[in-house]
Design a protein around this motif. Structure first.
Motif, mmCIF file in Angstrom:
data_model
loop_
_atom_site.group_PDB
_atom_site.id
_atom_site.type_symbol
_atom_site.label_atom_id
_atom_site.label_comp_id
_atom_site.label_asym_id
_atom_site.label_seq_id
_atom_site.Cartn_x
_atom_site.Cartn_y
_atom_site.Cartn_z
ATOM 1 N N ILE A 1 37.110 40.594 26.310
ATOM 2 C CA ILE A 1 38.367 40.834 27.042
ATOM 3 C C ILE A 1 39.405 39.797 26.588
ATOM 4 O O ILE A 1 39.108 38.594 26.534
ATOM 5 C CB ILE A 1 38.160 40.676 28.568
ATOM 6 C CG1 ILE A 1 37.003 41.533 29.072
ATOM 7 C CG2 ILE A 1 39.462 40.968 29.326
ATOM 8 C CD1 ILE A 1 37.211 43.016 29.000
ATOM 9 N N GLY B 1 39.628 43.627 33.449
ATOM 10 C CA GLY B 1 40.079 43.637 32.054
ATOM 11 C C GLY B 1 39.688 44.941 31.372
ATOM 12 O O GLY B 1 40.502 45.568 30.677
ATOM 13 N N ARG B 2 38.450 45.368 31.600
ATOM 14 C CA ARG B 2 37.959 46.626 30.983
ATOM 15 C C ARG B 2 38.757 47.818 31.491
ATOM 16 O O ARG B 2 38.923 48.804 30.780
ATOM 17 C CB ARG B 2 36.486 46.834 31.320
ATOM 18 C CG ARG B 2 35.586 45.926 30.522
ATOM 19 C CD ARG B 2 34.234 46.594 30.230
ATOM 20 N NE ARG B 2 33.488 45.730 29.340
ATOM 21 C CZ ARG B 2 32.406 45.037 29.681
ATOM 22 N NH1 ARG B 2 31.917 45.137 30.901
ATOM 23 N NH2 ARG B 2 31.805 44.272 28.797
ATOM 24 N N PHE C 1 42.196 37.149 26.789
ATOM 25 C CA PHE C 1 42.623 36.259 27.867
ATOM 26 C C PHE C 1 43.432 35.098 27.304
ATOM 27 O O PHE C 1 43.352 34.781 26.131
ATOM 28 C CB PHE C 1 41.428 35.735 28.682
ATOM 29 C CG PHE C 1 40.553 34.771 27.947
ATOM 30 C CD1 PHE C 1 39.564 35.216 27.080
ATOM 31 C CD2 PHE C 1 40.714 33.401 28.121
ATOM 32 C CE1 PHE C 1 38.754 34.319 26.403
ATOM 33 C CE2 PHE C 1 39.904 32.496 27.446
ATOM 34 C CZ PHE C 1 38.917 32.960 26.581
ATOM 35 N N LEU D 1 34.740 36.172 29.851
ATOM 36 C CA LEU D 1 35.736 37.076 29.254
ATOM 37 C C LEU D 1 35.532 37.159 27.742
ATOM 38 O O LEU D 1 35.569 38.244 27.156
ATOM 39 C CB LEU D 1 37.150 36.583 29.589
ATOM 40 C CG LEU D 1 37.526 36.690 31.077
ATOM 41 C CD1 LEU D 1 38.767 35.850 31.390
ATOM 42 C CD2 LEU D 1 37.765 38.157 31.474
ATOM 43 N N VAL E 1 36.023 40.620 34.385
ATOM 44 C CA VAL E 1 35.660 41.458 33.229
ATOM 45 C C VAL E 1 35.943 42.930 33.551
ATOM 46 O O VAL E 1 36.528 43.658 32.734
ATOM 47 C CB VAL E 1 34.172 41.232 32.854
ATOM 48 C CG1 VAL E 1 33.692 42.299 31.876
ATOM 49 C CG2 VAL E 1 33.988 39.828 32.268
ATOM 50 N N PRO F 1 44.808 48.001 26.562
ATOM 51 C CA PRO F 1 43.801 46.943 26.687
ATOM 52 C C PRO F 1 44.183 46.005 27.827
ATOM 53 O O PRO F 1 45.372 45.748 28.056
ATOM 54 C CB PRO F 1 43.869 46.227 25.328
ATOM 55 C CG PRO F 1 45.216 46.568 24.762
ATOM 56 C CD PRO F 1 45.636 47.879 25.364
ATOM 57 N N GLY F 2 43.197 45.540 28.558
ATOM 58 C CA GLY F 2 43.482 44.616 29.664
ATOM 59 C C GLY F 2 43.767 43.210 29.151
ATOM 60 O O GLY F 2 43.531 42.888 27.991
ATOM 61 N N CYS G 1 46.361 44.054 33.992
ATOM 62 C CA CYS G 1 46.928 42.759 33.610
ATOM 63 C C CYS G 1 46.688 41.830 34.805
ATOM 64 O O CYS G 1 47.236 42.041 35.893
ATOM 65 C CB CYS G 1 48.421 42.895 33.310
ATOM 66 S SG CYS G 1 49.171 41.306 32.947
#
Ligand SMILES: C[S@@+](CC[C@H](N)C(=O)[O-])C[C@H]1O[C@@H](n2cnc3c(N)ncnc32)[C@H](O)[C@@H]1O
Length: 259
Positions: free
Chosen positions: A110, A78-79, A112, A105, A75, A3-4, A83
């Motif tokens: 996502i 992140g998807r 954060f 986000l 976004v 996952p981001g 990082c």
């Protein structure tokens, strides 16, 4: 795919020594850094060589990356499981549009985290050894943007801003400081109220100018200080006479007695 994660990082006003440890860790561990024009060269020099960089710099009169596109970029990164250290000058949540990025986000699901930074009001005041509140001089502190959406008319609570016990820090005030000062005087703040302008605060070429509400419009036009610059308005500025004796040279010195 991992996952981001996006860190919205406050990069402070310029001096890299003002970064938090958490900000430095985010810069060192991110695999992509997204930054804009207020992030200093010295802070960018801390980004490891192999880290990807995306410059979304908002140069005046050049085409900046629109905020919506920056949101989409964060976004998408992140998807894609990246990082990301999203570096923003000062604090991301003080006139930094960090809230819009956080909303984008959150709405996209996502992960954060927000890493606070030293906002330029704090950095500039400290660089000039000036307290922003002080017993007997200022019981309150307000941060104000001097720049309104799509250059709309200034629509502030002038009566509140005229309170003589409030220190007012104006961000992005260059274009409108003359009008702001005139309105404050019109609403009862003494024309002799001292004003300190700090240009490129905490950077090697930091400059400053001391003026008054009555004179700031003409003083700032004459001094042509480089941006970014912010304005500190209020009686605390008078403490510079005692506290600022050996800091960087002044470009103009005006005392309340002159006006
Ligand atoms: C878009 S706002 C960003 C503020 C930022 N998020 C912060 O917390 O400082 C840009 C304004 O911040 C102020 N600013 C930022 N860095 C500065 C610096 N090093 N010296 C003086 N003013 C600065 C200026 O008023 C500039 O117009």
């Amino acid at each position: 795919m991992h996952p981001g994660m996006v860190f919205l990082v406050g990069a402070g006003p310029g001096d890299p020594d003002l970064l938090t440890l958490k900000a430095l860790r985010a810069i060192e561990t991110a695999d992509v850094v997204v930054f804009d024009r207020l992030v200093s060269e010295a802070v960018l020099a801390l980004v490891p060589k192999g880290t990807a960089r995306i410059d979304v710099g908002k140069q005046p009169r050049h085409h900046p990356m629109p905020q919506e596109e920056i949101n989409r970029t964060l976004v998408a990164l992140g998807r894609a499981g990246r990082c990301v250290a999203r570096l923003k000058g000062g604090d991301p949540f003080v006139f930094g549009r960090g809230g819009e990025e956080a909303l984008a986000l959150a709405q996209a699901g996502i992960a954060f985290e927000v890493v606070p930074g030293i906002t330029s009001a704090q950095g500039c005041a400290a660089a000039l050894r000036l307290p922003l509140t002080h017993r007997g001089l200022a019981t309150g502190l307000r941060f104000l943007t001097g720049h309104c959406r799509a250059d709309a008319a200034l629509d502030f609570d002038w009566q509140g801003l005229a309170d003589p016990r409030t220190t007012l820090v104006v961000y992005m005030g260059h274009a409108n400081i003359r009008e702001i000062a005139a309105e404050m005087i019109a609403h009862g703040r003494p024309a002799s109220t001292p004003v300190l302008v700090v240009s490129r605060g905490t950077l090697a070429d930091q400059r400053h100018l001391t003026s008054t509400l009555a004179a700031i419009g003409s003083d700032i036009a004459r001094a042509a200080l480089p941006t970014p610059a912010l304005f500190i308005i209020g009686e605390v500025v008078s403490l510079r006479e005692t506290l600022g004796a050996d800091s960087h040279g002044e470009t103009a010195q005006r005392t309340a007695a002159n006006h």
